[in-house]
Design an enzyme around this catalytic site. Structure first.
Site, PDB file in Angstrom:
ATOM      1  N   ASP A  33       3.398 -55.894   2.096  1.00  0.00           N
ATOM      2  CA  ASP A  33       2.341 -55.688   1.136  1.00  0.00           C
ATOM      3  C   ASP A  33       1.201 -56.156   2.172  1.00  0.00           C
ATOM      4  OD1 ASP A  33       3.199 -55.753  -1.279  1.00  0.00           O
ATOM      5  OD2 ASP A  33       3.629 -58.295  -1.049  1.00  0.00           O
TER       6      ASP A  33
ATOM      7  N   ARG B 232      -4.336 -57.440  -5.471  1.00  0.00           N
ATOM      8  CA  ARG B 232      -4.282 -57.011  -4.750  1.00  0.00           C
ATOM      9  C   ARG B 232      -5.139 -55.671  -4.178  1.00  0.00           C
ATOM     10  NH1 ARG B 232      -1.486 -58.130  -0.096  1.00  0.00           N
ATOM     11  NH2 ARG B 232      -1.485 -56.107   0.401  1.00  0.00           N
TER      12      ARG B 232
ATOM     13  N   TRP C  54      15.518 -65.873 -13.294  1.00  0.00           N
ATOM     14  CA  TRP C  54      14.775 -66.557 -12.162  1.00  0.00           C
ATOM     15  C   TRP C  54      13.218 -65.964 -12.910  1.00  0.00           C
ATOM     16  CZ3 TRP C  54      12.784 -62.517  -9.054  1.00  0.00           C
ATOM     17  CH2 TRP C  54      12.512 -63.398  -7.626  1.00  0.00           C
ATOM     18  N   HIS C  55      12.532 -64.619 -13.220  1.00  0.00           N
ATOM     19  CA  HIS C  55      11.615 -64.659 -12.879  1.00  0.00           C
ATOM     20  C   HIS C  55      10.685 -65.273 -13.380  1.00  0.00           C
ATOM     21  CE1 HIS C  55      12.644 -60.041 -11.980  1.00  0.00           C
ATOM     22  NE2 HIS C  55      11.326 -60.249 -11.021  1.00  0.00           N
TER      23      HIS C  55
ATOM     24  N   PHE D 102      15.690 -59.058   1.182  1.00  0.00           N
ATOM     25  CA  PHE D 102      15.163 -58.147  -0.063  1.00  0.00           C
ATOM     26  C   PHE D 102      14.160 -58.749   0.381  1.00  0.00           C
ATOM     27  CE2 PHE D 102      18.940 -56.320  -2.740  1.00  0.00           C
ATOM     28  CZ  PHE D 102      18.825 -55.643  -2.273  1.00  0.00           C
ATOM     29  N   PHE D 103      13.642 -59.986   0.105  1.00  0.00           N
ATOM     30  CA  PHE D 103      12.086 -60.444  -0.605  1.00  0.00           C
ATOM     31  C   PHE D 103      11.107 -60.640   1.019  1.00  0.00           C
ATOM     32  CE2 PHE D 103      14.390 -61.912  -4.515  1.00  0.00           C
ATOM     33  CZ  PHE D 103      13.374 -61.067  -4.820  1.00  0.00           C
TER      34      PHE D 103
ATOM     35  N   ARG E 186       0.194 -44.925  -1.919  1.00  0.00           N
ATOM     36  CA  ARG E 186      -1.554 -45.963  -1.632  1.00  0.00           C
ATOM     37  C   ARG E 186      -2.385 -45.157  -0.504  1.00  0.00           C
ATOM     38  NH1 ARG E 186       3.587 -49.297  -0.760  1.00  0.00           N
ATOM     39  NH2 ARG E 186       3.168 -50.729  -2.758  1.00  0.00           N
TER      40      ARG E 186
ATOM     41  N   ARG F 147       9.704 -46.124  -8.597  1.00  0.00           N
ATOM     42  CA  ARG F 147       9.996 -47.433  -8.400  1.00  0.00           C
ATOM     43  C   ARG F 147      11.837 -47.657  -8.876  1.00  0.00           C
ATOM     44  NH1 ARG F 147       9.750 -52.156  -6.389  1.00  0.00           N
ATOM     45  NH2 ARG F 147       8.710 -53.423  -8.247  1.00  0.00           N
TER      46      ARG F 147
ATOM     47  N   SER G 253       4.557 -59.571 -11.456  1.00  0.00           N
ATOM     48  CA  SER G 253       4.047 -59.394 -10.645  1.00  0.00           C
ATOM     49  C   SER G 253       2.589 -59.300 -11.202  1.00  0.00           C
ATOM     50  CB  SER G 253       4.889 -58.311  -9.906  1.00  0.00           C
ATOM     51  OG  SER G 253       4.928 -57.841 -10.169  1.00  0.00           O
TER      52      SER G 253
ATOM     53  N   LYS H 116      -0.243 -60.829  -9.588  1.00  0.00           N
ATOM     54  CA  LYS H 116      -0.154 -60.788  -7.750  1.00  0.00           C
ATOM     55  C   LYS H 116      -1.142 -59.386  -7.493  1.00  0.00           C
ATOM     56  CE  LYS H 116       2.972 -60.987  -4.067  1.00  0.00           C
ATOM     57  NZ  LYS H 116       3.959 -61.255  -3.893  1.00  0.00           N
ATOM     58  N   GLU H 117      -0.499 -58.472  -7.904  1.00  0.00           N
ATOM     59  CA  GLU H 117      -0.743 -57.348  -7.303  1.00  0.00           C
ATOM     60  C   GLU H 117      -2.441 -56.826  -7.993  1.00  0.00           C
ATOM     61  OE1 GLU H 117       2.475 -54.810  -9.504  1.00  0.00           O
ATOM     62  OE2 GLU H 117       3.845 -55.128  -7.026  1.00  0.00           O
TER      63      GLU H 117
ATOM     64  N   ASP I 101      10.706 -56.863   1.659  1.00  0.00           N
ATOM     65  CA  ASP I 101       9.598 -56.304   1.448  1.00  0.00           C
ATOM     66  C   ASP I 101       7.585 -56.884   1.113  1.00  0.00           C
ATOM     67  OD1 ASP I 101       9.207 -54.815  -1.799  1.00  0.00           O
ATOM     68  OD2 ASP I 101       7.832 -57.110  -2.601  1.00  0.00           O
TER      69      ASP I 101
ATOM     70  N   ASN J 140       9.682 -57.123 -13.649  1.00  0.00           N
ATOM     71  CA  ASN J 140       9.763 -57.514 -12.579  1.00  0.00           C
ATOM     72  C   ASN J 140       7.787 -57.289 -12.590  1.00  0.00           C
ATOM     73  OD1 ASN J 140       8.215 -56.711  -9.302  1.00  0.00           O
ATOM     74  ND2 ASN J 140       9.467 -58.085  -9.474  1.00  0.00           N
TER      75      ASN J 140
END
Length: 337
Positions: free
Chosen positions: A84, A230, A308-309, A76-77, A157, A173, A223, A226-227, A80, A219
Protein backbone atom coordinates in the site's frame (compact mmCIF):
# COMPACT_ATOMS: atom_id res chain seq x y z
CA UNK A 1 -21.80 0.97 4.47
CA UNK A 2 -19.50 -1.80 3.15
CA UNK A 3 -19.03 -3.87 6.33
CA UNK A 4 -22.78 -3.75 6.96
CA UNK A 5 -23.70 -5.21 3.58
CA UNK A 6 -25.57 -8.44 4.23
CA UNK A 7 -24.75 -11.66 2.42
CA UNK A 8 -26.73 -14.82 2.93
CA UNK A 9 -24.14 -17.48 3.75
CA UNK A 10 -25.96 -20.82 4.16
CA UNK A 11 -23.11 -22.36 6.15
CA UNK A 12 -22.76 -22.54 9.95
CA UNK A 13 -20.34 -20.22 11.71
CA UNK A 14 -17.73 -21.98 13.84
CA UNK A 15 -14.83 -20.95 16.04
CA UNK A 16 -11.99 -22.79 17.75
CA UNK A 17 -12.58 -23.46 21.46
CA UNK A 18 -9.00 -22.23 21.97
CA UNK A 19 -9.62 -18.80 20.43
CA UNK A 20 -9.41 -16.78 23.67
CA UNK A 21 -5.94 -18.08 24.51
CA UNK A 22 -4.73 -17.60 20.94
CA UNK A 23 -6.06 -14.06 20.89
CA UNK A 24 -4.28 -13.18 24.14
CA UNK A 25 -0.96 -14.48 22.78
CA UNK A 26 -1.20 -13.34 19.16
CA UNK A 27 1.49 -10.64 19.32
CA UNK A 28 4.20 -12.96 20.65
CA UNK A 29 5.21 -14.39 17.28
CA UNK A 30 5.35 -11.18 15.19
CA UNK A 31 7.20 -9.40 17.98
CA UNK A 32 9.74 -12.22 18.31
CA UNK A 33 10.66 -11.84 14.63
CA UNK A 34 10.68 -8.06 14.58
CA UNK A 35 7.51 -7.85 12.49
CA UNK A 36 5.84 -5.64 15.11
CA UNK A 37 8.07 -3.30 17.08
CA UNK A 38 6.14 -0.22 18.16
CA UNK A 39 3.11 0.11 20.40
CA UNK A 40 1.27 1.86 17.56
CA UNK A 41 1.89 -1.06 15.21
CA UNK A 42 0.76 -3.51 17.89
CA UNK A 43 -2.44 -1.58 18.55
CA UNK A 44 -3.27 -1.37 14.87
CA UNK A 45 -2.56 -5.07 14.41
CA UNK A 46 -4.87 -6.01 17.26
CA UNK A 47 -7.64 -3.93 15.69
CA UNK A 48 -7.51 -6.21 12.67
CA UNK A 49 -8.71 -9.22 14.66
CA UNK A 50 -6.44 -11.72 12.92
CA UNK A 51 -6.58 -14.26 15.74
CA UNK A 52 -10.36 -14.14 15.45
CA UNK A 53 -10.04 -14.77 11.72
CA UNK A 54 -7.75 -17.77 12.19
CA UNK A 55 -10.01 -19.28 14.85
CA UNK A 56 -12.88 -19.13 12.34
CA UNK A 57 -10.85 -20.49 9.43
CA UNK A 58 -9.49 -23.34 11.57
CA UNK A 59 -12.17 -24.13 14.17
CA UNK A 60 -10.84 -27.68 14.47
CA UNK A 61 -7.38 -26.46 15.54
CA UNK A 62 -6.08 -25.79 19.05
CA UNK A 63 -2.70 -25.17 20.65
CA UNK A 64 0.29 -24.95 18.34
CA UNK A 65 -1.81 -25.82 15.29
CA UNK A 66 -4.10 -22.83 15.88
CA UNK A 67 -1.08 -20.64 16.65
CA UNK A 68 0.30 -21.44 13.21
CA UNK A 69 -2.97 -20.30 11.68
CA UNK A 70 -2.92 -17.08 13.72
CA UNK A 71 0.67 -16.39 12.70
CA UNK A 72 -0.18 -16.96 9.05
CA UNK A 73 -3.04 -14.47 9.24
CA UNK A 74 -0.79 -11.95 10.99
CA UNK A 75 1.86 -12.41 8.32
CA UNK A 76 -0.62 -12.13 5.43
CA UNK A 77 -1.80 -8.67 6.43
CA UNK A 78 1.61 -7.34 7.44
CA UNK A 79 2.89 -8.46 4.03
CA UNK A 80 -0.07 -7.05 2.14
CA UNK A 81 0.26 -3.64 3.78
CA UNK A 82 3.82 -3.31 2.45
CA UNK A 83 2.33 -2.83 -1.02
CA UNK A 84 0.00 0.00 0.00
CA UNK A 85 2.16 2.81 -1.29
CA UNK A 86 5.02 3.39 -3.75
CA UNK A 87 6.29 -0.21 -3.67
CA UNK A 88 2.92 -1.56 -4.81
CA UNK A 89 2.95 0.81 -7.78
CA UNK A 90 6.41 -0.29 -8.96
CA UNK A 91 6.58 -3.77 -10.55
CA UNK A 92 10.37 -4.03 -10.12
CA UNK A 93 10.26 -3.17 -6.43
CA UNK A 94 7.32 -5.51 -5.94
CA UNK A 95 9.08 -8.39 -7.66
CA UNK A 96 12.26 -7.78 -5.71
CA UNK A 97 10.41 -8.25 -2.43
CA UNK A 98 8.18 -11.13 -3.51
CA UNK A 99 11.25 -12.96 -4.86
CA UNK A 100 13.04 -12.48 -1.54
CA UNK A 101 10.08 -13.93 0.32
CA UNK A 102 9.40 -16.77 -2.13
CA UNK A 103 13.04 -17.86 -1.82
CA UNK A 104 12.06 -19.44 1.50
CA UNK A 105 10.19 -22.09 -0.50
CA UNK A 106 13.53 -23.30 -1.89
CA UNK A 107 15.72 -23.32 1.19
CA UNK A 108 17.26 -21.27 4.02
CA UNK A 109 17.33 -17.51 3.62
CA UNK A 110 20.42 -15.33 4.03
CA UNK A 111 20.61 -13.37 7.27
CA UNK A 112 20.26 -10.19 5.21
CA UNK A 113 16.78 -11.12 3.96
CA UNK A 114 14.07 -8.67 5.09
CA UNK A 115 12.09 -9.39 8.26
CA UNK A 116 8.91 -10.19 6.33
CA UNK A 117 10.81 -12.90 4.43
CA UNK A 118 12.14 -14.45 7.63
CA UNK A 119 8.60 -14.44 8.98
CA UNK A 120 7.38 -16.36 5.97
CA UNK A 121 10.31 -18.79 6.22
CA UNK A 122 9.28 -19.63 9.79
CA UNK A 123 5.67 -20.19 8.76
CA UNK A 124 6.68 -22.34 5.80
CA UNK A 125 8.97 -24.49 7.96
CA UNK A 126 6.19 -25.13 10.45
CA UNK A 127 3.63 -25.66 7.69
CA UNK A 128 5.60 -28.53 6.17
CA UNK A 129 6.08 -30.37 9.48
CA UNK A 130 4.46 -33.78 9.21
CA UNK A 131 3.18 -33.24 5.65
CA UNK A 132 4.20 -35.34 2.64
CA UNK A 133 6.59 -34.00 -0.01
CA UNK A 134 3.74 -34.10 -2.54
CA UNK A 135 1.57 -31.91 -0.32
CA UNK A 136 4.40 -29.44 0.28
CA UNK A 137 5.04 -29.21 -3.47
CA UNK A 138 1.36 -28.50 -4.10
CA UNK A 139 1.24 -25.83 -1.41
CA UNK A 140 4.47 -24.24 -2.69
CA UNK A 141 2.90 -23.97 -6.12
CA UNK A 142 -0.04 -22.11 -4.63
CA UNK A 143 2.30 -19.75 -2.80
CA UNK A 144 4.21 -18.95 -5.99
CA UNK A 145 0.94 -18.06 -7.70
CA UNK A 146 0.12 -15.79 -4.78
CA UNK A 147 3.42 -13.91 -5.01
CA UNK A 148 3.21 -13.63 -8.81
CA UNK A 149 -0.19 -12.00 -8.45
CA UNK A 150 1.33 -9.07 -6.56
CA UNK A 151 3.57 -8.31 -9.51
CA UNK A 152 0.56 -8.41 -11.85
CA UNK A 153 -1.28 -5.93 -9.63
CA UNK A 154 1.75 -3.63 -9.52
CA UNK A 155 1.96 -3.73 -13.32
CA UNK A 156 -1.66 -2.65 -13.53
CA UNK A 157 -1.06 0.29 -11.20
CA UNK A 158 2.23 1.29 -12.85
CA UNK A 159 0.72 1.52 -16.30
CA UNK A 160 -2.50 3.02 -14.92
CA UNK A 161 -4.31 0.20 -16.69
CA UNK A 162 -7.07 -1.01 -14.37
CA UNK A 163 -8.98 -4.13 -15.32
CA UNK A 164 -11.63 -3.53 -17.98
CA UNK A 165 -13.95 -6.35 -16.97
CA UNK A 166 -14.96 -8.49 -14.05
CA UNK A 167 -13.54 -11.55 -15.81
CA UNK A 168 -10.12 -9.94 -16.25
CA UNK A 169 -10.08 -8.81 -12.64
CA UNK A 170 -11.06 -12.21 -11.27
CA UNK A 171 -8.24 -13.87 -13.20
CA UNK A 172 -5.70 -11.65 -11.42
CA UNK A 173 -7.31 -11.27 -8.00
CA UNK A 174 -7.90 -14.98 -7.48
CA UNK A 175 -4.18 -15.30 -6.74
CA UNK A 176 -3.59 -12.32 -4.45
CA UNK A 177 -6.60 -12.89 -2.20
CA UNK A 178 -4.55 -15.70 -0.64
CA UNK A 179 -7.39 -18.17 -0.20
CA UNK A 180 -5.66 -21.22 -1.61
CA UNK A 181 -2.70 -21.12 0.81
CA UNK A 182 -5.20 -20.43 3.60
CA UNK A 183 -7.23 -23.51 2.70
CA UNK A 184 -4.04 -25.55 2.39
CA UNK A 185 -3.17 -24.75 5.98
CA UNK A 186 -6.46 -26.28 7.14
CA UNK A 187 -5.03 -29.66 6.14
CA UNK A 188 -1.83 -29.01 8.08
CA UNK A 189 -3.74 -27.69 11.11
CA UNK A 190 -5.98 -30.76 11.05
CA UNK A 191 -3.15 -33.22 10.33
CA UNK A 192 -4.75 -34.68 7.23
CA UNK A 193 -4.26 -34.55 3.46
CA UNK A 194 -6.78 -34.69 0.66
CA UNK A 195 -5.85 -37.56 -1.69
CA UNK A 196 -3.67 -35.97 -4.34
CA UNK A 197 -5.38 -37.74 -7.22
CA UNK A 198 -8.66 -36.08 -6.20
CA UNK A 199 -7.41 -32.56 -5.55
CA UNK A 200 -7.42 -31.44 -9.19
CA UNK A 201 -10.73 -33.11 -10.03
CA UNK A 202 -13.38 -30.95 -11.68
CA UNK A 203 -15.63 -30.96 -8.60
CA UNK A 204 -12.86 -30.03 -6.17
CA UNK A 205 -11.49 -27.33 -8.46
CA UNK A 206 -14.94 -25.79 -8.84
CA UNK A 207 -15.55 -25.83 -5.08
CA UNK A 208 -12.25 -24.11 -4.40
CA UNK A 209 -12.81 -21.48 -7.06
CA UNK A 210 -16.14 -20.60 -5.48
CA UNK A 211 -14.44 -20.25 -2.09
CA UNK A 212 -11.86 -17.95 -3.67
CA UNK A 213 -14.45 -15.86 -5.51
CA UNK A 214 -16.72 -15.44 -2.49
CA UNK A 215 -13.76 -14.33 -0.38
CA UNK A 216 -12.59 -11.73 -2.86
CA UNK A 217 -16.10 -10.37 -3.37
CA UNK A 218 -16.57 -10.04 0.40
CA UNK A 219 -13.17 -8.39 0.70
CA UNK A 220 -13.83 -5.91 -2.08
CA UNK A 221 -17.04 -4.80 -0.39
CA UNK A 222 -15.38 -4.42 3.02
CA UNK A 223 -12.35 -2.55 1.66
CA UNK A 224 -14.25 -0.33 -0.78
CA UNK A 225 -14.05 2.92 1.20
CA UNK A 226 -10.40 2.33 2.03
CA UNK A 227 -9.55 1.73 -1.62
CA UNK A 228 -11.65 4.64 -2.87
CA UNK A 229 -9.62 6.95 -0.63
CA UNK A 230 -6.37 5.59 -2.07
CA UNK A 231 -7.51 5.91 -5.67
CA UNK A 232 -7.29 2.14 -6.18
CA UNK A 233 -9.23 1.23 -9.31
CA UNK A 234 -9.05 -2.56 -9.17
CA UNK A 235 -12.01 -3.28 -6.94
CA UNK A 236 -15.00 -5.24 -8.19
CA UNK A 237 -17.46 -2.47 -7.31
CA UNK A 238 -15.51 0.07 -9.35
CA UNK A 239 -14.97 -2.35 -12.22
CA UNK A 240 -18.68 -3.13 -12.48
CA UNK A 241 -19.43 0.59 -12.51
CA UNK A 242 -16.97 1.13 -15.37
CA UNK A 243 -17.94 -1.98 -17.30
CA UNK A 244 -21.72 -1.55 -17.10
CA UNK A 245 -22.25 2.08 -16.13
CA UNK A 246 -24.00 1.00 -12.94
CA UNK A 247 -24.39 2.96 -9.72
CA UNK A 248 -22.45 1.92 -6.64
CA UNK A 249 -25.57 0.46 -5.01
CA UNK A 250 -26.46 -1.58 -8.09
CA UNK A 251 -22.90 -2.90 -8.31
CA UNK A 252 -23.03 -3.97 -4.66
CA UNK A 253 -26.43 -5.61 -5.21
CA UNK A 254 -25.02 -7.49 -8.18
CA UNK A 255 -22.17 -8.79 -6.03
CA UNK A 256 -24.64 -9.95 -3.39
CA UNK A 257 -26.49 -11.89 -6.08
CA UNK A 258 -23.22 -13.33 -7.39
CA UNK A 259 -22.31 -14.62 -3.94
CA UNK A 260 -25.75 -16.16 -3.52
CA UNK A 261 -25.58 -17.89 -6.91
CA UNK A 262 -22.08 -19.18 -6.29
CA UNK A 263 -23.02 -20.63 -2.92
CA UNK A 264 -26.03 -22.39 -4.40
CA UNK A 265 -23.67 -23.96 -6.90
CA UNK A 266 -21.24 -24.79 -4.11
CA UNK A 267 -23.84 -26.76 -2.17
CA UNK A 268 -24.69 -28.67 -5.33
CA UNK A 269 -21.01 -29.51 -5.82
CA UNK A 270 -20.79 -30.70 -2.22
CA UNK A 271 -23.56 -33.19 -2.92
CA UNK A 272 -21.38 -34.68 -5.66
CA UNK A 273 -18.50 -35.57 -3.33
CA UNK A 274 -19.74 -39.10 -2.49
CA UNK A 275 -19.78 -39.83 -6.22
CA UNK A 276 -16.26 -38.42 -6.52
CA UNK A 277 -15.20 -40.89 -3.85
CA UNK A 278 -16.66 -43.73 -5.88
CA UNK A 279 -15.10 -42.63 -9.16
CA UNK A 280 -11.63 -42.31 -7.61
CA UNK A 281 -12.11 -45.48 -5.56
CA UNK A 282 -11.22 -43.80 -2.28
CA UNK A 283 -10.78 -46.01 0.75
CA UNK A 284 -12.36 -45.19 4.12
CA UNK A 285 -9.48 -43.03 5.36
CA UNK A 286 -9.37 -41.10 2.09
CA UNK A 287 -13.11 -40.47 2.19
CA UNK A 288 -12.76 -39.17 5.74
CA UNK A 289 -10.01 -36.79 4.61
CA UNK A 290 -12.21 -35.54 1.79
CA UNK A 291 -15.08 -34.98 4.22
CA UNK A 292 -12.80 -33.08 6.60
CA UNK A 293 -11.65 -30.90 3.72
CA UNK A 294 -15.28 -30.05 3.00
CA UNK A 295 -16.22 -29.25 6.60
CA UNK A 296 -12.94 -27.98 8.10
CA UNK A 297 -11.34 -26.20 5.14
CA UNK A 298 -13.55 -25.00 2.30
CA UNK A 299 -16.71 -24.30 4.30
CA UNK A 300 -14.88 -22.56 7.11
CA UNK A 301 -12.87 -20.30 4.82
CA UNK A 302 -16.13 -19.11 3.24
CA UNK A 303 -18.15 -18.55 6.40
CA UNK A 304 -15.19 -17.47 8.52
CA UNK A 305 -14.30 -14.76 6.05
CA UNK A 306 -17.83 -13.36 6.14
CA UNK A 307 -18.01 -13.25 9.94
CA UNK A 308 -14.58 -11.65 10.27
CA UNK A 309 -15.12 -9.02 7.58
CA UNK A 310 -18.20 -7.75 9.42
CA UNK A 311 -16.30 -7.09 12.64
CA UNK A 312 -12.64 -6.44 11.77
CA UNK A 313 -11.24 -3.00 12.49
CA UNK A 314 -8.91 -3.30 9.51
CA UNK A 315 -11.42 -1.52 7.31
CA UNK A 316 -12.30 1.31 9.70
CA UNK A 317 -12.43 4.75 8.07
CA UNK A 318 -9.47 6.02 10.10
CA UNK A 319 -7.20 3.62 8.22
CA UNK A 320 -8.20 4.98 4.82
CA UNK A 321 -5.14 6.69 3.33
CA UNK A 322 -4.73 9.11 0.46
CA UNK A 323 -3.10 7.99 -2.78
CA UNK A 324 0.68 7.76 -2.51
CA UNK A 325 0.72 7.37 1.29
CA UNK A 326 2.25 4.20 2.66
CA UNK A 327 -0.14 1.79 4.29
CA UNK A 328 2.20 0.44 6.95
CA UNK A 329 3.74 1.81 10.13
CA UNK A 330 6.98 -0.18 10.03
CA UNK A 331 9.14 -1.09 7.03
CA UNK A 332 9.48 -4.87 7.02
CA UNK A 333 10.48 -5.31 3.40
CA UNK A 334 13.98 -3.81 3.37
CA UNK A 335 17.01 -6.07 3.57
CA UNK A 336 19.02 -6.12 6.76
CA UNK A 337 22.67 -5.15 6.59
Amino acid sequence: MPQDVDFHIPLPGRQSPDHARAEAEQLAWPRSLGLIRSDAAAERHLRGGYADLASRFYPHATGADLDLGVDLMSWFFLFDDLFDGPRGENPEDTKQLTDQVAAALDGPLPDTAPPIAHGFADIWRRTCEGMTPAWCARSARHWRNYFDGYVDEAESRFWNAPCDSAAQYLAMRRHTIGVQPTVDLAERAGRFEVPHRVFDSAVMSAMLQIAVDVNLLLNDIASLEKEEARGEQNNMVMILRREHGWSKSRSVSHMQNEVRARLEQYLLLESCLPKVGEIYQLDTAEREALERYRTDAVRTVIRGSYDWHRSSGRYDAEFALAAGAQGYLEELGSSAH
